[in-house]
Design an enzyme around this catalytic site. Structure first.
Site, PDB file in Angstrom:
ATOM      1  N   ASP A  96     -52.686 -47.033  34.218  1.00 20.00           N
ATOM      2  CA  ASP A  96     -52.871 -46.701  35.626  1.00 20.00           C
ATOM      3  C   ASP A  96     -51.938 -45.542  35.959  1.00 20.00           C
ATOM      4  OD1 ASP A  96     -52.323 -46.855  38.591  1.00 20.00           O
ATOM      5  OD2 ASP A  96     -53.804 -48.461  38.414  1.00 20.00           O
ATOM      6  N   ASP A 118     -61.688 -43.774  43.721  1.00 19.02           N
ATOM      7  CA  ASP A 118     -62.091 -44.868  44.608  1.00 19.02           C
ATOM      8  C   ASP A 118     -61.751 -44.479  46.050  1.00 19.02           C
ATOM      9  OD1 ASP A 118     -62.367 -47.287  46.024  1.00 19.02           O
ATOM     10  OD2 ASP A 118     -61.802 -48.457  44.274  1.00 19.02           O
ATOM     11  N   LYS A 122     -61.875 -49.162  53.557  1.00 11.80           N
ATOM     12  CA  LYS A 122     -61.274 -49.924  54.655  1.00 11.80           C
ATOM     13  C   LYS A 122     -59.917 -49.334  55.011  1.00 11.80           C
ATOM     14  CE  LYS A 122     -63.583 -54.311  53.660  1.00 11.80           C
ATOM     15  NZ  LYS A 122     -63.389 -55.753  53.359  1.00 11.80           N
ATOM     16  N   TYR A 193     -70.147 -38.858  37.087  1.00 11.28           N
ATOM     17  CA  TYR A 193     -70.470 -39.312  38.445  1.00 11.28           C
ATOM     18  C   TYR A 193     -71.108 -38.188  39.251  1.00 11.28           C
ATOM     19  CZ  TYR A 193     -68.117 -43.866  38.405  1.00 11.28           C
ATOM     20  OH  TYR A 193     -67.761 -45.180  38.166  1.00 11.28           O
TER      21      TYR A 193
END
Length: 213
Positions: A96, A118, A122, A193
């Site tokens: 990470d 990502d 929220k 992507y």
């Protein structure tokens, strides 16, 4: 969508061991020492299946690239792409990117690529966005003077948040586009992507943000 565990993943990763950095913390004081030369250094946060980093490294043989990817089932595909391309200027890290918070490196990157991260839509999760001020402080520590972040996303909300975040941090923006593939920007290298999203007709948002003194 969760990716299935790749068959023979460990054996395939072992076959690419010369490309993979097993202990990146070994280089926390000098990340450039990953390579045996002093070429300029760039970094990708979340390289996915490796299309972008492989093609970018081919185009730029006089630049070294380090790419982070925490998902081993994705990383193995990236490692195999790099190995098949015979590249000596790419190293991959199975970790990470938050591990970089432990770095205080004397060698610096000139560019950090953040592609289709990502969006954490929220509001309660906004601090997890890789363009939040907390992360910008981290990226700045890793970048040279006037170092740049090259940022791409298909998420309009994340792009708007990022532009404001860059601006609030005092960064200079250039090459802002709200529809990359319809723009006159040259030299774009697509990610997996990006190909998927653009085929669906989704606009791709892109900008370059420069850290000033």
């Amino acid at each position: 969508m969760r990716m299935r565990r790749k068959k023979h993943r460990e054996e395939r990763l072992e076959a690419c061991a010369d490309i993979l950095i097993a202990d990146i913390l070994k280089y926390k004081n000098d990340i450039g020492a990953v390579f045996d030369d002093d070429k300029p250094l760039r970094m990708e946060i979340g390289c996915g299946k490796g299309k972008f980093i492989t093609e970018t490294a081919i185009i730029n043989p006089d630049i070294n690239f380090i790419a982070f990817e925490k998902n081993l089932d994705v990383l193995v595909l990236a490692a195999e792409k790099v190995k098949d391309a015979g590249l000596s200027n790419v190293r991959l890290v199975a970790a990470d990117a938050n591990i970089l918070a432990e770095f205080d490196t004397k060698s610096k990157c000139e560019v950090i690529y953040i592609n289709f991260c990502d969006p954490w839509p929220k509001n309660g999760y906004r601090k997890r966005r890789l363009t939040h001020a907390n992360y910008l402080a981290l990226w700045k520590k890793l970048l040279c003077e006037n170092g740049e972040i090259h940022f791409k996303t298909d998420n309009k909300g994340l792009f708007e948040f990022s532009l404001n975040s860059f601006s609030d941090y005092g960064m200079r923006l250039k090459n802002i586009t709200l529809d990359l593939h319809a723009s006159d920007f040259e030299g774009n290298v697509m990610t997996e992507y990006e190909m998927l999203f653009s085929e669906k007709g989704n606009p791709i948002y892109r900008t370059e943000a420069i850290f000033l003194k």
